[in-house]
Design an enzyme around this catalytic site. Structure first.
Site, PDB file in Angstrom:
ATOM      1  N   GLY A 237       0.777  -1.232   0.000  1.00 46.44           N
ATOM      2  CA  GLY A 237       0.000   0.000   0.000  1.00 46.44           C
ATOM      3  C   GLY A 237       0.807   1.279   0.000  1.00 46.44           C
ATOM      4  N   PRO A 273       4.839  -4.329  -0.711  1.00 45.19           N
ATOM      5  CA  PRO A 273       4.385  -3.301  -1.648  1.00 45.19           C
ATOM      6  C   PRO A 273       4.367  -3.814  -3.092  1.00 45.19           C
ATOM      7  CG  PRO A 273       6.666  -2.914  -1.023  1.00 45.19           C
ATOM      8  CD  PRO A 273       6.193  -4.085  -0.220  1.00 45.19           C
ATOM      9  N   GLY A 274       3.422  -3.293  -3.861  1.00 47.94           N
ATOM     10  CA  GLY A 274       3.398  -3.569  -5.297  1.00 47.94           C
ATOM     11  C   GLY A 274       3.693  -2.299  -6.059  1.00 47.94           C
ATOM     12  N   CYS A 343     -16.110   3.906 -26.475  1.00 54.65           N
ATOM     13  CA  CYS A 343     -17.427   4.523 -26.515  1.00 54.65           C
ATOM     14  C   CYS A 343     -18.054   4.519 -25.119  1.00 54.65           C
ATOM     15  CB  CYS A 343     -18.292   3.772 -27.523  1.00 54.65           C
ATOM     16  SG  CYS A 343     -19.636   4.761 -28.099  1.00 54.65           S
ATOM     17  N   GLU A 344     -17.456   5.262 -24.212  1.00 60.49           N
ATOM     18  CA  GLU A 344     -17.934   5.385 -22.821  1.00 60.49           C
ATOM     19  C   GLU A 344     -17.588   6.787 -22.345  1.00 60.49           C
ATOM     20  OE1 GLU A 344     -18.640   3.150 -19.894  1.00 60.49           O
ATOM     21  OE2 GLU A 344     -18.678   1.224 -20.948  1.00 60.49           O
TER      22      GLU A 344
HETATM   23  N1  LLP Z   1      -0.942  -6.953  -0.429  1.00 61.67           N
HETATM   24  C1  LLP Z   1      -2.245  -7.213  -0.601  1.00 61.67           C
HETATM   25  C2  LLP Z   1      -2.869  -8.256   0.189  1.00 61.67           C
HETATM   26  C3  LLP Z   1      -2.992  -6.489  -1.538  1.00 61.67           C
HETATM   27  O1  LLP Z   1      -4.274  -6.749  -1.686  1.00 61.67           O
HETATM   28  C4  LLP Z   1      -2.362  -5.476  -2.309  1.00 61.67           C
HETATM   29  C5  LLP Z   1      -3.111  -4.709  -3.299  1.00 61.67           C
HETATM   30  C6  LLP Z   1      -0.989  -5.243  -2.099  1.00 61.67           C
HETATM   31  C7  LLP Z   1      -0.314  -5.995  -1.147  1.00 61.67           C
HETATM   32  C8  LLP Z   1      -0.210  -4.223  -2.869  1.00 61.67           C
HETATM   33  O2  LLP Z   1      -0.703  -2.933  -2.733  1.00 61.67           O
HETATM   34  P1  LLP Z   1       0.160  -1.720  -3.343  1.00 61.67           P
HETATM   35  O3  LLP Z   1       1.471  -1.683  -2.591  1.00 61.67           O
HETATM   36  O4  LLP Z   1       0.365  -2.003  -4.784  1.00 61.67           O
HETATM   37  O5  LLP Z   1      -0.674  -0.520  -3.124  1.00 61.67           O
HETATM   38  N2  LLP Z   1      -5.789  -1.418  -8.842  1.00 61.67           N
HETATM   39  C9  LLP Z   1      -5.649  -0.496  -7.733  1.00 61.67           C
HETATM   40  C10 LLP Z   1      -4.876  -1.101  -6.600  1.00 61.67           C
HETATM   41  C11 LLP Z   1      -5.503  -2.355  -6.051  1.00 61.67           C
HETATM   42  C12 LLP Z   1      -4.620  -3.019  -5.037  1.00 61.67           C
HETATM   43  C13 LLP Z   1      -5.147  -4.296  -4.583  1.00 61.67           C
HETATM   44  N3  LLP Z   1      -4.339  -4.929  -3.585  1.00 61.67           N
HETATM   45  C14 LLP Z   1      -4.979   0.780  -8.247  1.00 61.67           C
HETATM   46  O6  LLP Z   1      -4.675   0.872  -9.437  1.00 61.67           O
HETATM   47  O7  LLP Z   1      -4.812   1.740  -7.497  1.00 61.67           O
END
Ligand code: LLP
Length: 416
Positions: A237, A273-274, A343-344
């Site tokens: 996150g 983190p992602g 088309c949205e």
């Molecule tokens: N761990 C868990 C259990 C998660 O569900 C997620 C993200 C992460 C880690 C990684 O979160 P990050 O560090 O990337 O914020 N599509 C959305 C984000 C959805 C994230 C879902 N889970 C966007 O584009 O903002």
């Protein structure tokens, strides 16, 4: 932070416009560009700040093989949300994989259990977020380690749609965790960890306060359990600045606050983190198709839209947009809406943007597109998904994902 540390953020203005124009020319648009050198820098920044913690990469942010290989090589482990992600992580070389099973379909459990049996060398932990997933795993004779995903009742994030920690969909209710932990151990499983995730895009004081509260609650829970744990994972996150005026997170301060809030633990503290790993390593290139003056604004129609980058339509997310025209500095500015070809009405990448007066065939770069960009692309409106090129950090460029074609779209319909 020392002077050798990589910069905390790569802004859209830091990308070389001529180099991006060349990529658009060579590979066509819409095109995702991913700089593996910047992915490495982000991993290094995380490792420096979270020096005593375990850091995994939430692969859902970007599962392109080249990216996974970079992250694995840089030393992070993988956190996966589906059997498909687990398979891709293993294929890319990860040997430590956490599978966070969210309402897992049978096929996912079948696949992951079979993979665990076939690859005992892979350090796999299944994290369950519902008590009946334990039964489903037992039915399949899963014998590996387990962790519990906890619903800590505290959430945070850049939008309600990505605020997770207080959403009943995710995790075992906090108060029920001790009983489930006992049951897991009584049934002969190795309970190795606890896990929680506040939400995505934590940035700003309120979010950070929620993050600290979540970590503190999880620390208390870990200490109160009657079982020894290997790890306490407090999720991902970590936010990135999408607005050029927004400051980057103070990663050292977040790491320090995380450590403090967790308190004394016998278990290894971890994060996953992602977005932070890949967001600013990617830009999306798109070409202007149409320029339409209207009484309200100038509508600039580009060849990328909500099927290429869903975040603005889905979360009202802001992504910086820059004209790469070589004479951009000499042009007057206009206020524009940058819209896609879908088309949205929601298919808008940016509103009220001040841009050098756009012309057809100009190329625009869209910033911070490395996380949840290509990953959330779709083929709605029968639009093939874009290509992804990878910059390897030493000047080499290669196609990481080919552009989809019209015949790819109907391939699964067979001969009719
Ligand atoms: N761990 C868990 C259990 C998660 O569900 C997620 C993200 C992460 C880690 C990684 O979160 P990050 O560090 O990337 O914020 N599509 C959305 C984000 C959805 C994230 C879902 N889970 C966007 O584009 O903002």
């Amino acid at each position: 932070m020392t002077t050798e540390d990589p910069p905390p953020i790569r802004r859209l203005a830091d990308w070389d416009p001529a180099g991006l124009r060349d990529l658009a020319e060579t590979y066509d648009t819409p095109l995702y560009v991913l700089d593996q050198g910047r992915v490495r820098e982000n991993v290094a920044n995380l490792q420096t700040a979270f020096h005593d913690e375990h850091v995994s990469y939430a692969v859902k942010a970007n599962t392109v093989r080249r990216t996974l290989e970079t992250v694995e090589d840089a030393g992070l482990d993988a956190e996966c949300a589906s059997a498909g992600e687990v398979q891709r992580a293993v294929d890319a070389g990860f040997s430590t994989v956490r599978y966070t099973a969210v309402n897992p379909p049978s096929e996912d459990l079948d696949h992951v259990v079979a993979l665990h049996e076939a690859h005992p060398e892979i350090d796999l932990v299944v994290t369950i977020g519902a008590a009946d997933t334990l039964d489903a795993l037992a039915e399949r004779d899963y014998a590996g380690p387990l962790a519990i995903r906890v619903n800590p009742g505290v959430g945070a994030g850049h939008h309600a749609k990505v605020t997770t920690g207080d959403a009943p969909k995710f995790g075992v209710p906090y108060d029920r965790v001790p009983d489930l932990a006992d049951e897991i151990v009584e049934r002969g499983y190795d309970l190795v960890g606890l896990h929680a995730h506040a939400g995505s895009g934590i940035h700003g004081e309120d979010d950070l306060a929620a993050h600290r509260e979540l970590v503190a609650r999880m620390g208390d829970l870990a200490r109160d359990l009657d079982h020894d744990l290997d790890f306490l994972n407090v999720g991902g996150g970590l936010g990135v600045p999408y607005h050029p005026e927004q400051d980057p997170l103070d990663l050292d301060a977040v790491a320090e606050a995380t450590r403090d809030a967790a308190g004394d633990l016998d278990a290894q503290l971890g994060i996953e983190p992602g977005r932070y790993v890949v967001a600013d390593a990617g830009v999306l290139l798109t070409t202007v198709n149409t320029v339409k003056p209207t009484p309200e604004t100038t509508v600039v129609g580009v060849d990328a839209g909500m099927t290429t980058l869903l975040r603005p339509a889905m979360y009202d997310a802001y992504h910086e947009i820059r004209s790469l025209a070589d004479d951009a500095d000499d042009r007057d500015e206009v206020t524009a809406m940058v819209a896609g070809p879908i088309c949205e009405t929601a298919d808008v990448l940016g509103r009220d943007r001040r841009l050098p007066r756009p012309e057809c065939r100009d190329v625009f770069a869209i910033g911070n597109a490395g996380a949840y960009g290509y990953e959330m692309a779709s083929t709605y409106n029968s639009r093939p998904r874009p290509a992804v090129v990878s910059l390897d950090g030493t000047g080499e460029t290669s196609v990481a994902v080919e552009r989809e074609t019209l015949s790819d779209l109907t391939r699964l319909e067979g001969q009719q």
